[in-house]
Write a protein that holds these residues in place. Structure first.
Motif, PDB file in Angstrom:
ATOM      1  N   ILE A  45      24.705  20.988 -37.168  1.00 49.73           N
ATOM      2  CA  ILE A  45      24.471  21.270 -35.747  1.00 49.73           C
ATOM      3  C   ILE A  45      25.069  20.157 -34.888  1.00 49.73           C
ATOM      4  N   GLY A  46      24.877  18.906 -35.318  1.00 51.77           N
ATOM      5  CA  GLY A  46      25.442  17.783 -34.566  1.00 51.77           C
ATOM      6  C   GLY A  46      26.957  17.832 -34.525  1.00 51.77           C
ATOM      7  N   LEU A  47      27.575  18.176 -35.653  1.00 54.15           N
ATOM      8  CA  LEU A  47      29.035  18.281 -35.709  1.00 54.15           C
ATOM      9  C   LEU A  47      29.525  19.420 -34.830  1.00 54.15           C
ATOM     10  N   TYR A  48      28.799  20.546 -34.862  1.00 55.02           N
ATOM     11  CA  TYR A  48      29.181  21.702 -34.043  1.00 55.02           C
ATOM     12  C   TYR A  48      29.072  21.378 -32.558  1.00 55.02           C
ATOM     13  N   ALA A  49      28.037  20.613 -32.186  1.00 53.53           N
ATOM     14  CA  ALA A  49      27.823  20.297 -30.773  1.00 53.53           C
ATOM     15  C   ALA A  49      28.972  19.478 -30.199  1.00 53.53           C
ATOM     16  N   THR A  50      29.635  18.681 -31.038  1.00 53.47           N
ATOM     17  CA  THR A  50      30.743  17.856 -30.538  1.00 53.47           C
ATOM     18  C   THR A  50      31.989  18.667 -30.226  1.00 53.47           C
ATOM     19  N   THR A  51      32.038  19.924 -30.689  1.00 56.14           N
ATOM     20  CA  THR A  51      33.216  20.759 -30.445  1.00 56.14           C
ATOM     21  C   THR A  51      33.198  21.376 -29.050  1.00 56.14           C
ATOM     22  N   GLY A  52      32.029  21.337 -28.385  1.00 54.14           N
ATOM     23  CA  GLY A  52      31.923  21.939 -27.063  1.00 54.14           C
ATOM     24  C   GLY A  52      31.768  23.446 -27.082  1.00 54.14           C
ATOM     25  N   SER A  53      31.549  24.032 -28.240  1.00 54.21           N
ATOM     26  CA  SER A  53      31.357  25.485 -28.365  1.00 54.21           C
ATOM     27  C   SER A  53      29.972  25.882 -27.852  1.00 54.21           C
ATOM     28  N   PRO A  54      29.750  27.179 -27.570  1.00 55.33           N
ATOM     29  CA  PRO A  54      28.439  27.636 -27.076  1.00 55.33           C
ATOM     30  C   PRO A  54      27.311  27.254 -28.028  1.00 55.33           C
ATOM     31  N   ILE A  55      26.264  26.627 -27.482  1.00 64.08           N
ATOM     32  CA  ILE A  55      25.162  26.124 -28.295  1.00 64.08           C
ATOM     33  C   ILE A  55      24.418  27.249 -28.994  1.00 64.08           C
ATOM     34  N   VAL A  56      24.396  28.435 -28.405  1.00 63.78           N
ATOM     35  CA  VAL A  56      23.620  29.534 -28.971  1.00 63.78           C
ATOM     36  C   VAL A  56      24.056  29.848 -30.399  1.00 63.78           C
ATOM     37  N   PHE A  57      25.343  29.631 -30.695  1.00 60.39           N
ATOM     38  CA  PHE A  57      25.842  29.945 -32.032  1.00 60.39           C
ATOM     39  C   PHE A  57      25.452  28.882 -33.061  1.00 60.39           C
ATOM     40  N   SER A  58      24.963  27.737 -32.582  1.00 66.46           N
ATOM     41  CA  SER A  58      24.539  26.695 -33.520  1.00 66.46           C
ATOM     42  C   SER A  58      23.337  27.155 -34.340  1.00 66.46           C
ATOM     43  N   PHE A  59      22.594  28.123 -33.824  1.00 66.22           N
ATOM     44  CA  PHE A  59      21.438  28.648 -34.562  1.00 66.22           C
ATOM     45  C   PHE A  59      21.880  29.296 -35.871  1.00 66.22           C
ATOM     46  N   LEU A  60      23.087  29.842 -35.884  1.00 66.33           N
ATOM     47  CA  LEU A  60      23.597  30.494 -37.097  1.00 66.33           C
ATOM     48  C   LEU A  60      23.876  29.499 -38.217  1.00 66.33           C
ATOM     49  N   LEU A  61      24.049  28.225 -37.844  1.00 75.54           N
ATOM     50  CA  LEU A  61      24.313  27.202 -38.851  1.00 75.54           C
ATOM     51  C   LEU A  61      23.076  26.905 -39.693  1.00 75.54           C
ATOM     52  N   ILE A  62      21.888  27.229 -39.173  1.00 78.43           N
ATOM     53  CA  ILE A  62      20.651  26.896 -39.881  1.00 78.43           C
ATOM     54  C   ILE A  62      20.533  27.663 -41.199  1.00 78.43           C
ATOM     55  N   PRO A  63      20.592  29.011 -41.190  1.00 75.40           N
ATOM     56  CA  PRO A  63      20.522  29.710 -42.483  1.00 75.40           C
ATOM     57  C   PRO A  63      21.725  29.410 -43.380  1.00 75.40           C
ATOM     58  N   LEU A  64      22.893  29.171 -42.764  1.00 76.10           N
ATOM     59  CA  LEU A  64      24.081  28.853 -43.560  1.00 76.10           C
ATOM     60  C   LEU A  64      23.904  27.527 -44.287  1.00 76.10           C
ATOM     61  N   ALA A  65      23.386  26.519 -43.576  1.00 76.20           N
ATOM     62  CA  ALA A  65      23.155  25.213 -44.193  1.00 76.20           C
ATOM     63  C   ALA A  65      22.116  25.315 -45.305  1.00 76.20           C
ATOM     64  N   ALA A  66      21.060  26.097 -45.058  1.00 73.61           N
ATOM     65  CA  ALA A  66      20.014  26.272 -46.072  1.00 73.61           C
ATOM     66  C   ALA A  66      20.564  26.963 -47.311  1.00 73.61           C
ATOM     67  N   LEU A  67      21.394  27.979 -47.102  1.00 72.75           N
ATOM     68  CA  LEU A  67      21.962  28.724 -48.227  1.00 72.75           C
ATOM     69  C   LEU A  67      22.867  27.833 -49.080  1.00 72.75           C
ATOM     70  N   ILE A  68      23.739  27.087 -48.424  1.00 73.45           N
ATOM     71  CA  ILE A  68      24.675  26.240 -49.168  1.00 73.45           C
ATOM     72  C   ILE A  68      23.928  25.116 -49.894  1.00 73.45           C
ATOM     73  N   ALA A  69      23.033  24.435 -49.181  1.00 73.91           N
ATOM     74  CA  ALA A  69      22.302  23.313 -49.778  1.00 73.91           C
ATOM     75  C   ALA A  69      21.398  23.786 -50.916  1.00 73.91           C
ATOM     76  N   GLY A  70      20.652  24.875 -50.682  1.00 72.00           N
ATOM     77  CA  GLY A  70      19.736  25.378 -51.701  1.00 72.00           C
ATOM     78  C   GLY A  70      20.455  25.945 -52.897  1.00 72.00           C
ATOM     79  N   LEU A  71      21.544  26.694 -52.651  1.00 74.41           N
ATOM     80  CA  LEU A  71      22.298  27.307 -53.746  1.00 74.41           C
ATOM     81  C   LEU A  71      22.950  26.240 -54.630  1.00 74.41           C
ATOM     82  N   ALA A  72      23.597  25.274 -54.004  1.00 66.41           N
ATOM     83  CA  ALA A  72      24.294  24.237 -54.769  1.00 66.41           C
ATOM     84  C   ALA A  72      23.310  23.360 -55.552  1.00 66.41           C
ATOM     85  N   SER A  73      22.286  22.857 -54.876  1.00 61.07           N
ATOM     86  CA  SER A  73      21.341  21.962 -55.547  1.00 61.07           C
ATOM     87  C   SER A  73      20.475  22.710 -56.547  1.00 61.07           C
ATOM     88  N   GLY A  74      20.065  23.933 -56.215  1.00 63.59           N
ATOM     89  CA  GLY A  74      19.238  24.715 -57.130  1.00 63.59           C
ATOM     90  C   GLY A  74      19.959  25.033 -58.422  1.00 63.59           C
TER      91      GLY A  74
END
Length: 298
Positions: free
Chosen positions: A54-83
């Motif tokens: 989310i912090g990296l996305y915010a630096t791009t100046g893109s619409p903040i509303v789409f940063s919410f989509l990064l939450i499930p994506l981050a959870a999926l990648i982190a959980g899938l890889a580590s699990g």
């Protein structure tokens, strides 16, 4: 009246967070009979991944509303890889061992994951306030609450319903119940028990990461959050009954309202109230409110 409303809303918000953070833990125990201390590490990985993305996305100046989509994506990648790494790399060699040994192994994995988060993201705190700030606040009887809090409650309800449908209304869920009941007979019937174990552990890891990822915009993500959540998650699943999804939901509600009531009525008892409730429940129901029946071979 206002105090009762505040306790209700805060209790639901805290319960939703606890349910999302602990449901993966009780799912893994229900299927695999593993008391997974490493679950706190999955939570921390999800929180750090979400806050960093989310912090990296915010630096791009893109619409903040789409940063919410990064939450499930981050959870999926982190959980899938580590699990997958933990289950295929370590736990598959430990199946059938003593439960105490499994606790020690998962505790060691938790410590490794804690150090891994420090190596990747350092020891500084991450604050990913953008999604929570973007949705603003809403007044409930003149008491302002962030809309994001109600989003977390909605996500918890959706996850609970989805798990219920998968476990009780699908073929995969019914096969999983067979595996839970008797692993040896399941294997003899041609069910791939190892595959079910892997999928269950990975799903549990993703759910743990989701709990951390969705909470990241409301907290300061810093070292030690994994240890904090694992203690609270154990309180939830012990109250509800280890291995019970419905029990985890009820346990989260009980702990959530106990904490909210103590915060608003007597703040010094905040942490003590959670364990007091747990002790009271276990005094009446030693295995929790909705503990799964344990099969016994004669």
């Amino acid at each position: 009246m206002l105090t009762a409303i505040a306790i209700t809303v805060d209790g639901l918000g805290f319960a939703a967070w606890l349910f999302l953070s602990s449901v993966g833990l009780t799912l893994i125990y229900g299927v695999m009979r593993i008391l997974n201390i490493a679950h706190g590490g999955f939570y921390a990985l999800g929180a750090y991944s979400s806050a960093w993305a989310i912090g990296l996305y915010a630096t791009t100046g893109s619409p903040i509303v789409f940063s919410f989509l990064l939450i499930p994506l981050a959870a999926l990648i982190a959980g899938l890889a580590s699990g997958l790494l933990v289950e295929r790399g370590v736990l598959k060699f430990m199946y059938g061992r003593d439960e105490v040994l499994m606790v020690l192994v998962t505790y060691a994995i938790f410590l490794i994951l804690e150090d891994a988060t420090k190596l990747i993201w350092g020891t500084e705190s991450y604050v990913a306030w953008q999604p929570a700030f973007h949705f603003g606040t809403i007044d409930v009887f003149d008491i302002p609450y962030t809309v994001y809090k109600f989003i977390i409650i909605s996500v918890a309800i959706i996850v609970g319903i989805a798990l219920y449908i998968v476990l009780n209304k699908t073929r995969v869920g019914k096969l999983l119940l067979v595996v839970i009941e008797d692993r040896e007979i399941s294997a003899a019937l041609g069910i791939n028990v190892t595959k079910f174990f892997t999928v269950t552990f990975v799903v549990g890891a993703v759910l743990g990461a989701l709990g951390g990822a969705i909470t990241a915009p409301e907290i300061s993500v810093s070292p030690g959050i994994g240890a904090e959540i694992i203690v609270l998650s154990f309180a939830v699943i012990v109250i509800g009954g280890m291995g019970s999804i419905g029990g985890a939901m009820i346990g989260a509600l009980i702990v959530g309202f106990a904490r909210a009531a103590s915060v608003h009525l007597y703040p010094p008892a905040e942490l003590f109230s959670i364990y007091l409730v747990m002790a009271a429940v276990l005094a009446v129901k030693p295995y929790g409110l909705f503990a799964l029946a344990e099969s016994r071979k004669i």
